[in-house]
Motif scaffolding. Sequence first.
Motif, PDB file in Angstrom:
ATOM      1  N   PHE A 711       0.837  -1.213   0.000  1.00 11.54           N
ATOM      2  CA  PHE A 711       0.000   0.000   0.000  1.00 11.54           C
ATOM      3  C   PHE A 711       0.866   1.255   0.000  1.00 11.54           C
ATOM      4  O   PHE A 711       2.093   1.182   0.056  1.00 11.54           O
ATOM      5  CB  PHE A 711      -0.970   0.001   1.192  1.00 11.54           C
ATOM      6  N   ALA A 712       0.179   2.391  -0.078  1.00 14.28           N
ATOM      7  CA  ALA A 712       0.825   3.704  -0.038  1.00 14.28           C
ATOM      8  C   ALA A 712       1.707   3.975  -1.250  1.00 14.28           C
ATOM      9  O   ALA A 712       2.785   4.530  -1.143  1.00 14.28           O
ATOM     10  CB  ALA A 712       1.629   3.892   1.255  1.00 14.28           C
ATOM     11  N   GLY A 713       1.226   3.581  -2.424  1.00 17.44           N
ATOM     12  CA  GLY A 713       1.930   3.929  -3.651  1.00 17.44           C
ATOM     13  C   GLY A 713       1.249   5.135  -4.287  1.00 17.44           C
ATOM     14  O   GLY A 713       0.176   5.559  -3.872  1.00 17.44           O
ATOM     15  N   LEU A 717       1.047  13.002  -9.490  1.00 12.38           N
ATOM     16  CA  LEU A 717       1.910  14.119  -9.148  1.00 12.38           C
ATOM     17  C   LEU A 717       3.251  13.619  -8.668  1.00 12.38           C
ATOM     18  O   LEU A 717       4.296  14.113  -9.008  1.00 12.38           O
ATOM     19  CB  LEU A 717       1.308  14.847  -7.945  1.00 12.38           C
ATOM     20  N   HIS A 718       3.151  12.629  -7.800  1.00 11.93           N
ATOM     21  CA  HIS A 718       4.342  12.011  -7.259  1.00 11.93           C
ATOM     22  C   HIS A 718       4.383  10.567  -7.704  1.00 11.93           C
ATOM     23  O   HIS A 718       3.342   9.941  -7.850  1.00 11.93           O
ATOM     24  CB  HIS A 718       4.333  12.083  -5.730  1.00 11.93           C
ATOM     25  N   ILE A 719       5.576  10.070  -7.935  1.00  8.85           N
ATOM     26  CA  ILE A 719       5.747   8.675  -8.287  1.00  8.85           C
ATOM     27  C   ILE A 719       6.333   7.989  -7.075  1.00  8.85           C
ATOM     28  O   ILE A 719       7.387   8.372  -6.589  1.00  8.85           O
ATOM     29  CB  ILE A 719       6.745   8.507  -9.449  1.00  8.85           C
ATOM     30  N   LYS A 720       5.639   6.983  -6.596  1.00  7.06           N
ATOM     31  CA  LYS A 720       6.151   6.333  -5.404  1.00  7.06           C
ATOM     32  C   LYS A 720       5.713   4.874  -5.417  1.00  7.06           C
ATOM     33  O   LYS A 720       4.537   4.580  -5.584  1.00  7.06           O
ATOM     34  CB  LYS A 720       5.591   7.037  -4.163  1.00  7.06           C
ATOM     35  N   GLY A 721       6.664   3.997  -5.275  1.00  2.00           N
ATOM     36  CA  GLY A 721       6.329   2.583  -5.173  1.00  2.00           C
ATOM     37  C   GLY A 721       5.652   2.320  -3.845  1.00  2.00           C
ATOM     38  O   GLY A 721       5.824   3.078  -2.891  1.00  2.00           O
ATOM     39  N   THR A 722       4.890   1.234  -3.793  1.00  2.00           N
ATOM     40  CA  THR A 722       4.168   0.933  -2.561  1.00  2.00           C
ATOM     41  C   THR A 722       5.116   0.436  -1.472  1.00  2.00           C
ATOM     42  O   THR A 722       6.250   0.052  -1.734  1.00  2.00           O
ATOM     43  CB  THR A 722       3.138  -0.177  -2.799  1.00  2.00           C
ATOM     44  N   GLU A 723       4.608   0.431  -0.242  1.00  2.00           N
ATOM     45  CA  GLU A 723       5.290  -0.198   0.883  1.00  2.00           C
ATOM     46  C   GLU A 723       4.694  -1.595   1.050  1.00  2.00           C
ATOM     47  O   GLU A 723       3.493  -1.778   0.898  1.00  2.00           O
ATOM     48  CB  GLU A 723       5.042   0.601   2.175  1.00  2.00           C
ATOM     49  N   PHE A 724       5.533  -2.543   1.392  1.00  2.00           N
ATOM     50  CA  PHE A 724       5.017  -3.896   1.649  1.00  2.00           C
ATOM     51  C   PHE A 724       4.368  -3.915   3.031  1.00  2.00           C
ATOM     52  O   PHE A 724       4.985  -3.508   4.019  1.00  2.00           O
ATOM     53  CB  PHE A 724       6.168  -4.894   1.584  1.00  2.00           C
ATOM     54  N   LEU A 725       3.127  -4.374   3.087  1.00  2.00           N
ATOM     55  CA  LEU A 725       2.429  -4.400   4.375  1.00  2.00           C
ATOM     56  C   LEU A 725       2.524  -5.778   5.013  1.00  2.00           C
ATOM     57  O   LEU A 725       3.007  -5.940   6.127  1.00  2.00           O
ATOM     58  CB  LEU A 725       0.958  -4.004   4.186  1.00  2.00           C
TER      59      LEU A 725
END
Lengths: 819, 109
Positions: A711-713, A717-725
């Motif tokens: 989650f949290a990808g 506007l911003h490019i961000k890979g997700t965090e592994f939950l």
Amino acid sequence: MLDKVTKQKLVVIGNGMAGIRTVEALLERAPDLYDITVFGSEPYGNYNRILLSPVLAGEKTVDDIMLNTVDWYEDNNITLRKGETIAMIDRRTCEVVTDAGDRVPYDRLLIATGSNPIMLPLPGKDLPGVIGFRDIYDVDRMIKASTDYRNAVVIGGGLLGLEAANGLMKRGMNVTVVHLLDTLMERQLDPVAGGLLRKSLEERGMVFKMPAQTQAILGEDRVTGVRFGDGTELAADLVVMAVGIRPNFELAKKAGLYCERGIVVSDTMQTYDGRIYAVGECVQHRRQTYGLVAPLFDQAKVCANHLAMKGFATYDGSVTSTKLKVTGIDLFSAGDFAPGPDKEEIVLQDANRGVYKRIILKDKKIVGAVLYGDTIDGPWYFQHLRDGTDVSHMRERLVFGAANLGDGGVSGQNSVAAMSDETEICGCNGVCKGAIVKAISEKKLFTLDDVRAHTKASSSCGSCTGLVEQVLAFTLGGDYSAAPKVKPLCKCTDHSHDDVRRVIVEQQLKTIPAVMRFMEWKTLNGCHSCRPALNYYLLATWPGEYRDDQQSRFINERVHANIQKDGTYSVVPRMWGGVTTPGELRAIADVAEKFNIPTVKVTGGQRIDLLGVKKEDLPAVWADLNDAGMVSGHAYAKGLRTVKTCVGSEWCRFGTQDSTGLGVKLEKFMWGSWTPAKVKLGVSGCPRNCAEATCKDVGVVCVDSGYEIHFAGAAGLHIKGTEFLTKVETEDETLEVIVALTQLYREEGWYLERMYKWCDRVGLEQIRKRVVDDVANRKALFARFAHSQQFAQTDPWAERASRGVDRNEFAPLAELELA
Amino acid sequence: MTSWIEIGALDDIPRLGSRVVRTPGGNIAVFRTESDEVFALDDRCPHKGGPLSQGIVHNKRVTCPLHNFVIELASGQAVAPDEGCTHTHPAKVENGVVWLSVRQAAAVS
């Protein structure tokens, strides 16, 4: 307007930035409350003292740095008595006495006497040619000296000393900087950054003598040289003492006000005499004195609030940051960077590029930062420092700055000083650097909000915010715009999002007017920012109980379609997991033809968009789509949008699980839910990740042994890979975790805060603890989401197409014809 | 001389909301405030022509749905620092009925 006679009298001692900023803030809040008189010893209006260095360096003129001209005082009915010094405060009769013996009565008194340069008690300190660096008069004397003489010695290798030295060097003098310690600007810099700075100043021709103690200033009629502790001497025609400043509180002390290192004030900026306030460099607040400009602005705001008899604001102290104003040298420092046993450091050093960055962490938070050569991320680090953000999840990339975390926007530019005036800063609104600089100087802007309001720069997507802050700092010579530690929800209130959410629950507030009344909203009916936020908070807090306020919804959510630039709307029916049927496609085609819909487009979320629908046609369009079994896709909602899937094990030779089926299941369970900002899901059937699940708000990557939940990808506007939950084994567990996660976000997220921002703010570990580790809490979250869904899963299109909800919304009130 | 035209019932306009009146000269947005005052403006934001009738109404102002220009309902002026003005039309409420005065328009169809 109140008569002058009946008005209370406010007397301000000190015509500098702190005093006048307080007066300006007071005029905004209560323009007619006081009859104001300002005393200033200097024969000018109020000017930006921080920009004296560029004036000395010949980069700006005195006119450029004037903040309030004499006309401004007249326009605002303020009596300015410039060139007059207050000799005494008579607290018994509530009067101030000028040095000419004139007595002026006050009801409230504001002391803003600033500070004086420290003049070292050296032999010869009173010789002509020995000066401090504090005001326009000093600058004039330095400029004069630079035309008549050649050799200057600056005592003090701090911020002020270096800026003075740089200015004199630009004016053609030979300058030697004498510093007691072996690191320049040791209060702001560590030895490495200090060394880089020294090197680059030496390359420009500055000479250093350090560590060295000055023992005497030599000369008879005028200074001729300086002698040091080691017995050596240096010829000098001008000696500038820039070893520091000392709060100027003589007057207050003589009047019997309690002073220590400054005038001691309370959190409301009052001295021990409640009628007398003090702000700026002359005060001591919670044992701290400040010599920078940002704290003084915070103080001015609080003081003005209290003077305006709106006594709710308090000053809690400031964290400060510094920039050196030497053109061509980028240097930024903030917070506490002295090494310590409980502190950790992240250092990046690239000698060839002349870049040095040092970030100091304590308890997973940034407590200090020193940047040299590349300071674009200064404001970003500073923001995290002030906010006390837990940065552990981005620790390994932290030193590379916001851009490398996908948080810095797309421009790729990193130094505003080097930009030409034509360089576009804000891509959304087409605002170039020159326009921002012009607005800042002409309209006297000081804060990011001011710049946003006047130029529109940074007011849309916000990805250029860091650049705009740099332009501000660059133009004003200091960082004025650091956002407050606790951000108010909007301009209608001083309360934060968290406060509002908490109070809604604690006080059982169940309508928007009730919240506004209880929390003392400053505006009638709020505004377009706070009303939708409050509506969401109430909806999320009281499911089934709160009546959704349509007039507090943005138009898209009110009419369940997306407004377009020409006032028409776009319509996106839901396609569960991106799967459709010939029947649905036929119905979409029929609708498009029947209503002359000009554009039919495939969206990025695996659905079909019908663009250019007239508002009055919306109910009929929906009726036809409903008849074919389709419902709203909520493509307009701060709510669940799409669940993008790949074909998974049903068709794909690599698929490990039924990603399509799982996507449909998630969407069927979660559609209709309102969230702080939009939520997009993705489910990929194998690690090849064709559904691009790892840049979604929530993503599932199927593997042979189960389901990885991320989650949290972000990919906008911003490019961000997700965090592994976490990883789970079954579809049901996957659903439970994702639903619980979404519910936690619904309960804690700030309105319009995307999931990745929420995660940044709250911290990944916190979230994992409550959603994954604490199973009972997970189940409770899941149950609350499920409860709320009972009231949310009604197709808004069907309600309006066939059940007459909001009929008035879609028809004109009347049609008038020509006479 | 001002000629007033009856355009509908006050209750047909939501509080803190707006309805549109169609005229040959373009749409007119009729707003109702929380205290039941009505205001009529051309349904065009001075910025980029956005339909003001679709905006959020607060106090005696409306926020354009396209780019958040805030317009004063009474004067049609954009709130500073934005600049621009939308044409206003006289409007009034009598006994729960809303009246509008528009040049060139006369009859309700």
